[in-house]
Design a protein around this motif. Structure first.
Motif, PDB file in Angstrom:
ATOM      1  N   ALA A  19      88.616  96.774  91.808  1.00 10.90           N
ATOM      2  CA  ALA A  19      88.657  97.132  90.386  1.00 10.90           C
ATOM      3  C   ALA A  19      87.608  98.206  90.081  1.00 10.90           C
ATOM      4  O   ALA A  19      86.518  98.176  90.651  1.00 10.90           O
ATOM      5  CB  ALA A  19      88.383  95.894  89.534  1.00 10.90           C
ATOM      6  N   PRO A  20      87.924  99.131  89.179  1.00 11.65           N
ATOM      7  CA  PRO A  20      86.922 100.109  88.764  1.00 11.65           C
ATOM      8  C   PRO A  20      85.680  99.402  88.227  1.00 11.65           C
ATOM      9  O   PRO A  20      85.791  98.447  87.451  1.00 11.65           O
ATOM     10  CB  PRO A  20      87.628 100.887  87.638  1.00 11.65           C
ATOM     11  CG  PRO A  20      89.072 100.643  87.851  1.00 11.65           C
ATOM     12  CD  PRO A  20      89.199  99.300  88.483  1.00 11.65           C
ATOM     13  N   THR A  21      84.515  99.825  88.644  1.00  7.02           N
ATOM     14  CA  THR A  21      83.222  99.314  88.163  1.00  7.02           C
ATOM     15  C   THR A  21      83.089  97.784  88.324  1.00  7.02           C
ATOM     16  O   THR A  21      82.423  97.134  87.535  1.00  7.02           O
ATOM     17  CB  THR A  21      82.992  99.705  86.669  1.00  7.02           C
ATOM     18  OG1 THR A  21      83.672 100.929  86.383  1.00  7.02           O
ATOM     19  CG2 THR A  21      81.516  99.911  86.379  1.00  7.02           C
ATOM     20  N   PHE A  22      83.759  97.210  89.318  1.00  7.08           N
ATOM     21  CA  PHE A  22      83.730  95.746  89.532  1.00  7.08           C
ATOM     22  C   PHE A  22      84.040  95.001  88.234  1.00  7.08           C
ATOM     23  O   PHE A  22      83.389  94.017  87.881  1.00  7.08           O
ATOM     24  CB  PHE A  22      82.383  95.299  90.109  1.00  7.08           C
ATOM     25  CG  PHE A  22      82.150  95.866  91.485  1.00  7.08           C
ATOM     26  CD1 PHE A  22      82.772  95.301  92.582  1.00  7.08           C
ATOM     27  CD2 PHE A  22      81.363  96.980  91.671  1.00  7.08           C
ATOM     28  CE1 PHE A  22      82.618  95.832  93.857  1.00  7.08           C
ATOM     29  CE2 PHE A  22      81.189  97.528  92.942  1.00  7.08           C
ATOM     30  CZ  PHE A  22      81.815  96.946  94.029  1.00  7.08           C
ATOM     31  N   ILE A  60      84.333 103.092 101.108  1.00  7.92           N
ATOM     32  CA  ILE A  60      84.093 104.225 100.218  1.00  7.92           C
ATOM     33  C   ILE A  60      85.046 104.085  99.039  1.00  7.92           C
ATOM     34  O   ILE A  60      86.250 103.894  99.233  1.00  7.92           O
ATOM     35  CB  ILE A  60      84.417 105.577 100.924  1.00  7.92           C
ATOM     36  CG1 ILE A  60      83.713 105.678 102.281  1.00  7.92           C
ATOM     37  CG2 ILE A  60      84.072 106.747 100.011  1.00  7.92           C
ATOM     38  CD1 ILE A  60      82.224 105.686 102.220  1.00  7.92           C
ATOM     39  N   ASP A  61      84.527 104.164  97.832  1.00  8.55           N
ATOM     40  CA  ASP A  61      85.392 104.210  96.651  1.00  8.55           C
ATOM     41  C   ASP A  61      85.701 105.680  96.387  1.00  8.55           C
ATOM     42  O   ASP A  61      84.834 106.442  95.945  1.00  8.55           O
ATOM     43  CB  ASP A  61      84.691 103.586  95.437  1.00  8.55           C
ATOM     44  CG  ASP A  61      84.478 102.075  95.623  1.00  8.55           C
ATOM     45  OD1 ASP A  61      84.972 101.516  96.623  1.00  8.55           O
ATOM     46  OD2 ASP A  61      83.817 101.467  94.768  1.00  8.55           O
ATOM     47  N   LEU A  62      86.936 106.071  96.698  1.00  3.70           N
ATOM     48  CA  LEU A  62      87.293 107.495  96.672  1.00  3.70           C
ATOM     49  C   LEU A  62      87.685 107.918  95.249  1.00  3.70           C
ATOM     50  O   LEU A  62      88.824 107.718  94.818  1.00  3.70           O
ATOM     51  CB  LEU A  62      88.427 107.763  97.661  1.00  3.70           C
ATOM     52  CG  LEU A  62      88.474 109.186  98.207  1.00  3.70           C
ATOM     53  CD1 LEU A  62      87.219 109.506  99.014  1.00  3.70           C
ATOM     54  CD2 LEU A  62      89.701 109.395  99.067  1.00  3.70           C
ATOM     55  N   GLU A  63      86.712 108.468  94.565  1.00  5.47           N
ATOM     56  CA  GLU A  63      86.892 108.915  93.178  1.00  5.47           C
ATOM     57  C   GLU A  63      86.066 110.171  92.982  1.00  5.47           C
ATOM     58  O   GLU A  63      85.113 110.421  93.720  1.00  5.47           O
ATOM     59  CB  GLU A  63      86.425 107.817  92.216  1.00  5.47           C
ATOM     60  CG  GLU A  63      84.948 107.465  92.408  1.00  5.47           C
ATOM     61  CD  GLU A  63      84.551 106.134  91.787  1.00  5.47           C
ATOM     62  OE1 GLU A  63      85.224 105.137  92.061  1.00  5.47           O
ATOM     63  OE2 GLU A  63      83.568 106.128  91.031  1.00  5.47           O
ATOM     64  N   ASP A  64      86.443 110.957  91.972  1.00  6.06           N
ATOM     65  CA  ASP A  64      85.713 112.187  91.680  1.00  6.06           C
ATOM     66  C   ASP A  64      84.856 111.946  90.447  1.00  6.06           C
ATOM     67  O   ASP A  64      85.385 111.782  89.343  1.00  6.06           O
ATOM     68  CB  ASP A  64      86.702 113.330  91.433  1.00  6.06           C
ATOM     69  CG  ASP A  64      85.999 114.686  91.400  1.00  6.06           C
ATOM     70  OD1 ASP A  64      84.761 114.718  91.180  1.00  6.06           O
ATOM     71  OD2 ASP A  64      86.689 115.699  91.588  1.00  6.06           O
ATOM     72  N   CYS A  90      93.525 100.401  97.363  1.00  5.82           N
ATOM     73  CA  CYS A  90      93.659 100.923  95.994  1.00  5.82           C
ATOM     74  C   CYS A  90      92.386 100.710  95.169  1.00  5.82           C
ATOM     75  O   CYS A  90      91.702  99.698  95.309  1.00  5.82           O
ATOM     76  CB  CYS A  90      94.818 100.222  95.297  1.00  5.82           C
ATOM     77  SG  CYS A  90      96.415 100.718  95.949  1.00  5.82           S
ATOM     78  N   HIS A  91      92.124 101.674  94.304  1.00  3.62           N
ATOM     79  CA  HIS A  91      90.972 101.581  93.399  1.00  3.62           C
ATOM     80  C   HIS A  91      91.420 101.935  91.973  1.00  3.62           C
ATOM     81  O   HIS A  91      90.697 102.606  91.248  1.00  3.62           O
ATOM     82  CB  HIS A  91      89.873 102.525  93.894  1.00  3.62           C
ATOM     83  CG  HIS A  91      88.548 102.377  93.186  1.00  3.62           C
ATOM     84  ND1 HIS A  91      88.036 101.166  92.798  1.00  3.62           N
ATOM     85  CD2 HIS A  91      87.637 103.312  92.796  1.00  3.62           C
ATOM     86  CE1 HIS A  91      86.867 101.356  92.203  1.00  3.62           C
ATOM     87  NE2 HIS A  91      86.607 102.644  92.176  1.00  3.62           N
ATOM     88  N   SER A  92      92.632 101.494  91.629  1.00  2.06           N
ATOM     89  CA  SER A  92      93.295 101.755  90.343  1.00  2.06           C
ATOM     90  C   SER A  92      93.874 103.159  90.302  1.00  2.06           C
ATOM     91  O   SER A  92      93.515 104.006  91.113  1.00  2.06           O
ATOM     92  CB  SER A  92      92.362 101.557  89.149  1.00  2.06           C
ATOM     93  OG  SER A  92      91.597 102.728  88.922  1.00  2.06           O
ATOM     94  N   ARG A 128      93.925 105.281  87.501  1.00  2.00           N
ATOM     95  CA  ARG A 128      93.156 106.260  86.709  1.00  2.00           C
ATOM     96  C   ARG A 128      91.738 105.784  86.428  1.00  2.00           C
ATOM     97  O   ARG A 128      91.066 106.281  85.532  1.00  2.00           O
ATOM     98  CB  ARG A 128      93.902 106.558  85.401  1.00  2.00           C
ATOM     99  CG  ARG A 128      95.208 107.323  85.643  1.00  2.00           C
ATOM    100  CD  ARG A 128      95.913 107.685  84.358  1.00  2.00           C
ATOM    101  NE  ARG A 128      96.265 106.505  83.597  1.00  2.00           N
ATOM    102  CZ  ARG A 128      95.979 106.323  82.315  1.00  2.00           C
ATOM    103  NH1 ARG A 128      95.334 107.244  81.645  1.00  2.00           N
ATOM    104  NH2 ARG A 128      96.334 105.219  81.710  1.00  2.00           N
ATOM    105  N   HIS A 129      91.295 104.796  87.184  1.00  2.00           N
ATOM    106  CA  HIS A 129      89.915 104.293  87.088  1.00  2.00           C
ATOM    107  C   HIS A 129      89.551 103.829  85.674  1.00  2.00           C
ATOM    108  O   HIS A 129      88.499 104.156  85.126  1.00  2.00           O
ATOM    109  CB  HIS A 129      88.908 105.356  87.567  1.00  2.00           C
ATOM    110  CG  HIS A 129      87.638 104.759  88.116  1.00  2.00           C
ATOM    111  ND1 HIS A 129      86.575 104.425  87.306  1.00  2.00           N
ATOM    112  CD2 HIS A 129      87.261 104.410  89.369  1.00  2.00           C
ATOM    113  CE1 HIS A 129      85.601 103.923  88.058  1.00  2.00           C
ATOM    114  NE2 HIS A 129      85.994 103.901  89.309  1.00  2.00           N
ATOM    115  N   ILE A 130      90.451 103.017  85.111  1.00  2.00           N
ATOM    116  CA  ILE A 130      90.168 102.423  83.801  1.00  2.00           C
ATOM    117  C   ILE A 130      89.804 100.959  84.025  1.00  2.00           C
ATOM    118  O   ILE A 130      90.539 100.228  84.702  1.00  2.00           O
ATOM    119  CB  ILE A 130      91.396 102.541  82.870  1.00  2.00           C
ATOM    120  CG1 ILE A 130      91.716 104.026  82.642  1.00  2.00           C
ATOM    121  CG2 ILE A 130      91.152 101.825  81.541  1.00  2.00           C
ATOM    122  CD1 ILE A 130      93.034 104.270  81.941  1.00  2.00           C
TER     123      ILE A 130
HETATM  124 ZN   LIG Z   1      85.003 103.430  91.096  1.00  2.00          ZN
END
Ligand SMILES: [Zn+2]
Length: 289
Positions: A112-115, A7-11, A72-74, A76-78
């Motif tokens: 990484a955000p958005t691969f 799961i990529d845990l982001e809002d 980790c998924h960054s 701030r998702h940049i």
């Molecule tokens: Zn993401």
């Protein structure tokens, strides 16, 4: 057959204009995933955005307490191409420290955000390795309208810096190179097509790499335009389709696949000595299952 569950845990509201006016749904959706995983008896990897971890400490502690892997998924998702190397180092360090401090465990994995880890941002692997990550699952190994590393190949690879890259699993048909068990595709495509693709992947003996988000199971989320769709209403409509089918499809896949967290899989392969640490990258093939 192994399926790496994550799961990529982001809002999703964080990437929407005035997103804060919509209901917060992250906690309730994550708790639904946790209950479902418990019900079918599996553990997953939660790739967590640092800012989300800081806002949801009790939830992060709960995930860790239930035996799931945190990664980790960054911070701030940049996306990687929108950061300098210096900014990237600061981002992953803050992300890792945040998650580790909250869950009290060491974190080994990164997505990484958005691969957005591509040939242009391949420097990220070395920096991830230096920051203490063992593996990354950040590459979509195909041409893509957003991000893709076309010639990466479908196999897990140990990069020159020592970090493992576990690329997304793509559908096997030519001209149809989409992730078979990735959020929107798992939701929208009928199960028989997913099953067909999974069957084909079995022949490659590679793990099936998946990703889902909290919103992928949310049938009560308010309607708004999702990010990265360039205002396309047709694509946006797809974001709401099949959300009620995800658990049913995963339950069916569970009958034919062993679901594992990423870290567990990497550790298992290394412990079995399938890939000795001193083997040069050019001599490494797939991590055979
Ligand atoms: Zn993401």
């Amino acid at each position: 057959m192994t399926l790496l569950l994550s799961i990529d845990l982001e809002d999703v509201r964080d990437w929407v204009e005035n997103g804060e006016k919509y209901q917060p749904r992250l906690r309730i959706n994550t708790e639904r995933y946790l209950a479902f995983f418990d019900q079918i008896g599996v553990k997953a990897t939660f790739f967590v955005v640092g800012s989300i971890a800081r806002q949801n400490k009790a939830l992060i502690t709960m995930i860790a307490g239930l035996g799931h892997e945190l990664a980790c998924h960054s911070d701030r998702h940049i996306q990687l191409d929108k950061q300098s190397r210096r900014q990237f180092i600061a981002d992953i360090k803050r992300n890792k420290e945040t998650v580790e401090n909250i869950c009290g465990q060491q974190v080994f994995g990164y997505r990484a955000p958005t691969f957005s880890l591509t040939e242009q941002t391949m420097w990220a692997h070395e920096l991830l390795s230096e920051a203490g990550f063992t593996y990354s699952s950040s590459v979509l190994p195909a041409k893509n309208i957003l991000y893709g590393w076309e010639n990466f190949g479908e196999k897990c690879r140990r990069m020159a810096s020592g970090i493992w890259e576990i690329p997304m699993t793509l559908h096997s048909l030519p001209f149809f190179r989409i992730p078979i068990c990735g959020g929107v595709y798992l939701r929208v495509f009928p199960y028989w097509l997913t099953r067909y693709s999974v069957n084909h992947s079995m022949r490659t003996k590679l793990p099936i790499v998946s990703y889902l988000h909290p919103y992928d199971i949310d049938q009560e989320q308010e309607r708004f335009m999702h990010p990265d769709l360039h205002g396309n209403h047709l694509l946006n409509a797809l974001m709401y389709i099949g959300r009620g089918s995800v658990f049913k499809k995963l339950a069916k896949l569970k009958r034919i696949c062993e679901f594992l967290p990423y870290g567990h899989y990497v550790r298992m392969r290394l412990e079995r000595g399938i890939i000795p640490d001193n083997v040069a990258i050019e001599n490494i093939g797939a991590m055979e299952t």
